[in-house]
Design a protein around this motif. Structure first.
Motif: not given
Length: 310
Positions: A133-137, A145-149, A231-241, A281-283
């Motif tokens: 329950n967190i927005w993520h790719t 990263p995965a094409l899709g699921s 836009l390709f950043v997400n709260q689960a895995f992106t740590t910094h710019i 998963n790319r979009a």
């Protein structure tokens, strides 16, 4: 005599914090500006949202796809970003066979497997809370990263347990021009540790951190099939710019993470027995609503290997 009007009342100064989500009209484009929607000939499409999400009627996922049907489903996937199928009586092998029409399948060393290493099994219920329950790719900590699921629910709770998806091309389109200028061409670091540290054991994380070091991806990727900027950043895995100091990076990432929360970019799906979702998963980003405990929710997911973002 002319009526004397009262002096205009002066409003007190008002200021809201810079950044964040602003109200007002939004640009809601489902397709690239140079693309055109065409009728579908092999199934019926029932849209669930303005820019994202559609139910596909008239396709049996338990049967092999013809090349023509696969191509038309792919066109629908690119247009709607997540496709939903109802009343599908399929097993894990048929689920994997369907997903392989888009490429080889991934394995995930952090999550429990189903009846195959290519199947991730999410079994949640009393005493086993959900952590999605967190927005993520998915798996942006991979170089590709995965094409899709493809996700199907094996056991559906009597209430709750919906999943939401957000269109991250729409999110990019509606960023203020100055923000787009700040992020175009920049790269960000993605790492599995922040996402999995919430529930995976220390020993597993330590054992795999050398195998999966942090990776960099564009903050804004170009979709390899549609050409849309996403836009390709997400709260689960992106740590910094990369290239920004920590405070500036954190402020900008908080602004970018917030865009997935805009309802106009989202679709929400309520699961029923026999439901299947297939997303790009790319979009997109997605969010599994954790509101069904103590009821049981069991899902199985297969992920299709993707390419390196550019």
């Amino acid at each position: 005599m002319p009526v004397e009007l009262p002096e205009r009342v002066r409003l007190r100064p008002a200021r809201v914090p810079a950044g964040g989500i602003l109200e007002g009209p939004r640009l809601l484009s489902r397709l690239h500006e140079n693309a055109h929607s065409r009728p579908y000939e092999m199934f019926h499409v029932r849209p669930l949202g303005r820019v994202i999400g559609a139910e596909i009627e008239g396709v049996d996922l338990g049967r092999p796809l013809t090349p023509a049907l696969r191509d038309e489903l792919n066109r629908a996937l690119l247009e709607w970003k997540v496709l939903f199928f109802r009343d599908q009586d399929i097993d894990s092998a048929q689920q994997r066979a369907f997903a392989r029409n888009w490429g080889p399948l991934e394995t995930n060393p952090f999550l429990p497997a189903g009846d195959s290493a290519e199947v991730v099994r999410f079994a949640r219920g009393a005493g086993v809370p959900g952590f999605e329950n967190i927005w993520h790719t998915d798996v942006t900590w991979r170089p590709a990263p995965a094409l899709g699921s493809v996700l199907r629910l094996v056991e559906v709770p009597p209430l709750g347990g919906d999943t939401l998806w957000a269109d991250m091309a729409a999110a990019y389109d509606n960023l203020p021009a100055d923000v787009r200028e700040r992020i175009d061409g920049r790269r960000a670091v993605h790492d599995f540790v922040p996402g999995f540290a919430r529930f995976a054991g220390h020993d597993l994380l330590a054992r795999l951190q050398d195998r999966f070091p942090p990776v960099e991806h564009p903050v804004v990727r170009v979709h390899p099939e549609t050409g849309r900027r996403t836009l390709f950043v997400n709260q689960a895995f992106t740590t910094h710019i990369t290239g920004l100091d920590r405070d500036e990076s954190d402020r900008l990432l908080r602004l970018l993470f917030a865009q997935a929360h805009v309802p106009e970019y989202q679709v929400r799906f309520t699961w029923r027995p026999g439901s299947v979702a297939f997303w790009d998963n790319r979009a997109t980003q997605h969010y599994a609503v954790n509101d069904y405990h103590p009821h049981v929710r069991v899902a199985e997911r297969v992920a299709i290997a993707g390419d390196r973002p550019f």
